[in-house]
Scaffold this active site. Structure first.
Site, mmCIF file in Angstrom:
data_model
loop_
_atom_site.group_PDB
_atom_site.id
_atom_site.type_symbol
_atom_site.label_atom_id
_atom_site.label_comp_id
_atom_site.label_asym_id
_atom_site.label_seq_id
_atom_site.Cartn_x
_atom_site.Cartn_y
_atom_site.Cartn_z
ATOM 1 N N ASP A 79 37.007 34.234 8.662
ATOM 2 C CA ASP A 79 37.944 33.642 9.605
ATOM 3 C C ASP A 79 39.132 34.601 9.643
ATOM 4 O O ASP A 79 39.657 34.982 8.588
ATOM 5 C CB ASP A 79 38.359 32.258 9.058
ATOM 6 N N ASP A 135 32.630 32.392 5.438
ATOM 7 C CA ASP A 135 34.066 32.155 5.146
ATOM 8 C C ASP A 135 34.390 31.895 3.675
ATOM 9 O O ASP A 135 35.141 30.958 3.355
ATOM 10 C CB ASP A 135 34.586 30.986 5.991
ATOM 11 N N HIS A 146 46.353 29.524 8.216
ATOM 12 C CA HIS A 146 45.353 29.993 7.247
ATOM 13 C C HIS A 146 44.671 31.255 7.766
ATOM 14 O O HIS A 146 44.630 31.496 8.967
ATOM 15 C CB HIS A 146 44.292 28.904 7.002
ATOM 16 N N LYS A 196 35.822 36.278 13.037
ATOM 17 C CA LYS A 196 35.862 35.262 14.092
ATOM 18 C C LYS A 196 37.245 34.645 14.140
ATOM 19 O O LYS A 196 38.012 34.764 13.178
ATOM 20 C CB LYS A 196 34.795 34.195 13.821
ATOM 21 N N CYS A 250 32.729 25.077 9.507
ATOM 22 C CA CYS A 250 32.194 26.377 9.928
ATOM 23 C C CYS A 250 30.722 26.567 9.569
ATOM 24 O O CYS A 250 29.978 27.190 10.322
ATOM 25 C CB CYS A 250 33.066 27.494 9.366
#
Ligand SMILES: [Zn+2]
Length: 210
Positions: free
Chosen positions: A47, A9, A82, A107, A152
């Site tokens: 993400d 991420d 976000h 994801k 994460c």
């Protein structure tokens, strides 16, 4: 042992100035860029939420970001909006050498459930395909860095170990949200207790060169 580098991420919204900024988060970018050339296989997670993802506080009347609720039986921290699919905030950090990335795993694409780990959603209901991808490339060891250490990165590392991969966490290649002071160190301790090695990028380079 075949090793891959996993960048978790490293996206604009998690960098200073982003919607869910991690303090000093941009410090992980040069570490990622420096390490990439040493690895035959580099995977990056992203993400990647639909616009009305239920992890967003905006979707819950009366709730503010960082408050906690329940989502389909799972505890859920509510986040600011976000990493919306296709939005600039979801893009990789502009300073990240994206040409060095071989495979991207996305994801958090299901609006009904969050996904901190790059392997599974938070309920372990659906796999992202990352484990299969790594096994397909006969990778047994992951060197992991990215954001955020206490969210994460932590869940990704724990799942990786659980899936049978050896893991080395790059200590100088991660930063945490630290919603509570000490969360980042506690996350690193938890990853280590679960079986991850912790090393600085310099040490990782020395080992791969050997
Ligand atoms: Zn998210």
């Amino acid at each position: 042992m075949r090793t891959a580098l996993l960048l978790v991420d490293i996206q604009n919204d998690f960098l200073p100035g982003g919607a869910l900024a991690v303090a000093d988060g941009d410090a992980v970018v040069p570490v990622a860029n420096r390490l990439m050339p040493y690895f035959e296989h580099v995977v990056a997670s992203q993400d990647w939420h639909p616009p009305r993802h239920l992890s967003f506080a905006d979707e819950h009347a009366g709730f503010e970001p960082f408050q906690v609720t329940e989502l389909d039986g799972l505890e859920q921290i509510l986040w600011p909006v976000h990493c919306v699919q296709g939005a600039p905030g979801a893009g990789f950090a502009s300073a990240l050498d994206v040409a060095g990335i071989d495979h991207v795993v996305r994801k958090g694409t299901d609006a009904r459930i969050d996904s901190y780990s790059a392997f599974f959603d938070n309920g372990h209901r659906q796999a992202t395909g990352l484990a299969d991808h790594l096994r397909g490339h006969e990778i047994e060891h992951l060197v992991v860095l990215g954001l955020a250490a206490d969210v994460c990165v932590k869940f990704t590392v724990i799942d990786a170990l659980d899936q049978g991969f050896a893991v080395t966490l790059v200590r100088d290649g991660t930063r945490g949200v630290d919603m509570q002071r000490g969360d980042t160190q506690a996350a690193i301790d938890a990853m280590q207790a679960a079986g991850a090695q912790v090393a600085d990028s310099e040490e990782v380079i020395v080992r791969v060169e050997r």
